[in-house]
Design a protein around this motif. Structure first.
Motif, PDB file in Angstrom:
ATOM      1  N   LEU A 203       0.970  -1.032  -0.064  1.00  0.00           N
ATOM      2  CA  LEU A 203       0.009  -0.094  -0.035  1.00  0.00           C
ATOM      3  C   LEU A 203       0.946   1.226  -0.074  1.00  0.00           C
ATOM      4  N   ARG A 204       0.607   1.979  -1.176  1.00  0.00           N
ATOM      5  CA  ARG A 204       1.594   3.226  -1.150  1.00  0.00           C
ATOM      6  C   ARG A 204       0.864   4.482  -0.813  1.00  0.00           C
ATOM      7  N   LEU A 205       1.353   5.254  -0.106  1.00  0.00           N
ATOM      8  CA  LEU A 205       0.634   6.492   0.199  1.00  0.00           C
ATOM      9  C   LEU A 205       1.592   7.808  -0.387  1.00  0.00           C
ATOM     10  N   LYS A 206       0.828   8.473  -1.107  1.00  0.00           N
ATOM     11  CA  LYS A 206       1.733   9.678  -1.970  1.00  0.00           C
ATOM     12  C   LYS A 206       1.645  11.001  -1.134  1.00  0.00           C
ATOM     13  N   PHE A 207       2.752  11.371  -0.459  1.00  0.00           N
ATOM     14  CA  PHE A 207       2.646  12.624   0.235  1.00  0.00           C
ATOM     15  C   PHE A 207       2.913  13.584  -0.599  1.00  0.00           C
ATOM     16  N   LEU A 208       3.896  13.594  -1.860  1.00  0.00           N
ATOM     17  CA  LEU A 208       4.208  14.417  -2.595  1.00  0.00           C
ATOM     18  C   LEU A 208       4.378  13.500  -3.874  1.00  0.00           C
ATOM     19  N   ASP A 209       3.482  13.902  -4.916  1.00  0.00           N
ATOM     20  CA  ASP A 209       3.660  13.143  -6.194  1.00  0.00           C
ATOM     21  C   ASP A 209       3.903  14.025  -7.466  1.00  0.00           C
ATOM     22  N   LYS A 210       5.083  14.668  -7.578  1.00  0.00           N
ATOM     23  CA  LYS A 210       5.259  15.246  -8.869  1.00  0.00           C
ATOM     24  C   LYS A 210       6.039  14.390  -9.658  1.00  0.00           C
ATOM     25  N   PRO A 211       5.983  14.455 -11.002  1.00  0.00           N
ATOM     26  CA  PRO A 211       6.947  13.992 -11.884  1.00  0.00           C
ATOM     27  C   PRO A 211       8.346  13.668 -11.599  1.00  0.00           C
ATOM     28  N   ASP A 212       8.922  14.734 -10.919  1.00  0.00           N
ATOM     29  CA  ASP A 212      10.375  14.870 -10.648  1.00  0.00           C
ATOM     30  C   ASP A 212      10.736  14.682  -9.210  1.00  0.00           C
ATOM     31  N   HIS A 213       9.734  14.734  -8.367  1.00  0.00           N
ATOM     32  CA  HIS A 213      10.082  14.793  -6.945  1.00  0.00           C
ATOM     33  C   HIS A 213       8.804  13.895  -6.316  1.00  0.00           C
ATOM     34  N   LYS A 214       9.170  12.981  -5.531  1.00  0.00           N
ATOM     35  CA  LYS A 214       8.178  12.133  -4.940  1.00  0.00           C
ATOM     36  C   LYS A 214       8.700  11.781  -3.374  1.00  0.00           C
ATOM     37  N   ILE A 215       7.537  11.992  -2.384  1.00  0.00           N
ATOM     38  CA  ILE A 215       7.950  11.291  -1.097  1.00  0.00           C
ATOM     39  C   ILE A 215       6.700  10.480  -0.644  1.00  0.00           C
ATOM     40  N   GLN A 216       6.933   9.229  -0.619  1.00  0.00           N
ATOM     41  CA  GLN A 216       6.109   8.096  -0.310  1.00  0.00           C
ATOM     42  C   GLN A 216       6.079   7.492   0.963  1.00  0.00           C
ATOM     43  N   PHE A 217       5.030   6.859   1.612  1.00  0.00           N
ATOM     44  CA  PHE A 217       5.144   5.999   2.537  1.00  0.00           C
ATOM     45  C   PHE A 217       4.524   4.724   2.188  1.00  0.00           C
ATOM     46  N   ARG A 218       5.127   3.493   2.416  1.00  0.00           N
ATOM     47  CA  ARG A 218       4.787   2.295   1.815  1.00  0.00           C
ATOM     48  C   ARG A 218       4.526   1.281   2.818  1.00  0.00           C
ATOM     49  N   LEU A 219       3.707   0.511   3.042  1.00  0.00           N
ATOM     50  CA  LEU A 219       3.279  -0.491   3.676  1.00  0.00           C
ATOM     51  C   LEU A 219       3.496  -1.776   2.947  1.00  0.00           C
TER      52      LEU A 219
END
Length: 292
Positions: free
Chosen positions: A129-145
Motif C-alpha cells: 500500500l503506497r501513500l503519496k505525500f508528494l507526487d510530482k513527476p520529478d519529486h516524490k515522497i511516499q510511505f509504503r506498507l
C-alpha cells in the motif's frame, strides 16, 4: 460590410487558424514526447559488498551480470525498483505488488553456519500500500506498507514458503535535471517466527558444543536506511551507486548463536546499457515514474 472590413476579417481568421494549428502541433508533439517505448532491454554489471545475512560477522563481495529490463504495461511495471503490479489506484494512494530478495549463502564459507544447510536464493513477494505525500513527476515522497512472503528456492524452480515480513518504508526520490536522480529509503522490518527462523534458527541436528539449538520468535527485526544516486551518461548508458546501513539492536533474535553483529553496511555500484527498445509505445510508467 465594406471590402476593407472583409479583408480584415479574412486576415484575422487566417491568423486564428494558424494559431490553432500551432497549438494542435504543440499538443501532439508534447504527447509524442510523453510516449515512451513499452519495453527496453539491456544488460549490466554490478559489484556489491554485503554481509552474508543481517547480523553475520562475515561479508562477501560479488561481481555479477544482470539483465536491465524496463516494462511499461497498463498494470505491470518493471524498472529501477524491480517488478511491480498495480492492483488499485487512487489519487493519493496505490495498491500494488512489490518484490525483493536475497542472495544465497554457502554455509561452509560462514563460521557461524558451518555444517548447517545453505541459505538458498530467495524471493520476497506481496502486496504494498503506497501513500503519496508528494507526487510530482520529478519529486516524490511516499510511505509504503509492504507485506511480503519469503520464498526460498530450495530446489529451483520450486519455491518453499519460509514466513512473512512486514516492512514499512518512507521513500524519497528527486530528479536533478534530465540526467541525475537521487533517492533514499528509511525502513522498519518486523517478521514472524518462520521468517526469523530461516536465517537465525538452529535445528537440533545442527547443534554443537559451541552452537546451541535455537528457535526464533516473531517480533521486531531491524531499522535501516539506504541512499542511491543514478546518472544517465547518454541515451543508453546508466550508472548507479548505492549505500545502506541497518541496525539490529533489540532484535527479537539477538540471542541466536548465529547472531554476531548488531549492525552492518552494504554498498553497490552498477553500470548498464540499453540494447533494444520496442517500436510500440506507452505513457510514462505511473508507478515510481523516475526513469532516467
Amino acid at each position: 460590410m465594406t471590402r476593407e472590413m472583409q479583408l480584415r476579417i479574412k486576415k484575422a481568421m487566417t491568423v486564428f487558424r494558424a494559431c490553432l494549428l500551432l497549438l494542435i502541433s504543440v499538443s501532439v508533439n508534447a504527447n509524442e514526447q510523453e510516449r515512451l517505448p513499452k519495453w527496453e532491454l539491456g544488460a549490466g554489471l554490478a559489484t556489491i559488498h554485503l554481509p552474508d545475512y543481517p547480523g553475520a560477522d562475515q561479508s562477501q563481495s560479488y561481481t555479477l551480470p544482470f539483465p536491465y529490463i524496463i516494462y511499461r504495461g497498463a498494470r505491470i511495471k518493471a524498472g529501477r525498483d524491480g517488478l511491480r503490479g498495480l492492483l488499485f489506484q487512487g489519487s493519493r494512494w496505490d495498491l500494488d505488488i512489490s518484490a525483493g530478495g536475497s542472495l544465497p549463502v554457502n554455509s561452509e564459507d560462514n563460521r557461524a553456519r558451518e555444517g548447517m544447510d545453505d541459505l538458498d536464493i530467495s524471493l520476497e513477494l506481496g502486496p504494498s500500500l503506497r501513500l503519496k505525500f508528494l507526487d510530482k513527476p520529478d519529486h516524490k515522497i511516499q510511505f509504503r506498507l509492504n507485506l511480503r512472503a519469503l520464498l526460498a528456492a530450495d530446489d529451483f524452480p520450486a519455491m518453499d514458503y519460509e514466513g512473512w515480513l512486514f516492512n514499512p518504508e518512507l521513500r524519497w526520490r528527486k530528479h536533478y535535471g534530465e540526467r541525475y536522480l537521487a533517492g533514499s529509503t528509511l525502513q522498519l522490518r518486523y517478521g514472524n517466527s518462520s521468517y526469523h527462523d530461516y536465517f537465525y534458527g538452529v535445528a537440533p541436528q545442527f547443534a554443537t558444543a559451541t552452537r546451541s539449538a535455537y528457535q526464533a520468535e516473531r517480533g521486531y527485526n531491524s531499522v535501516g536506511i539506504r541512499g542511491f544516486i543514478a546518472a544517465k551518461l547518454d541515451r543508453n548508458w546508466r550508472v548507479t551507486a548505492s549505500l545502506g546501513y541497518y541496525d539490529l539492536h533489540d532484535a527479537v533474535f539477538n540471542d541466536s548463536p548465529l547472531f554476531r553483529k548488531n549492525s552492518g553496511a552494504y554498498f553497490g555500484l552498477s553500470i548498464s546499457r540499453i540494447l533494444w527498445r520496442s517500436s510500440s509505445t506507452a505513457s510514462p510508467a505511473r508507478i515510481d515514474k523516475v526513469e532516467l
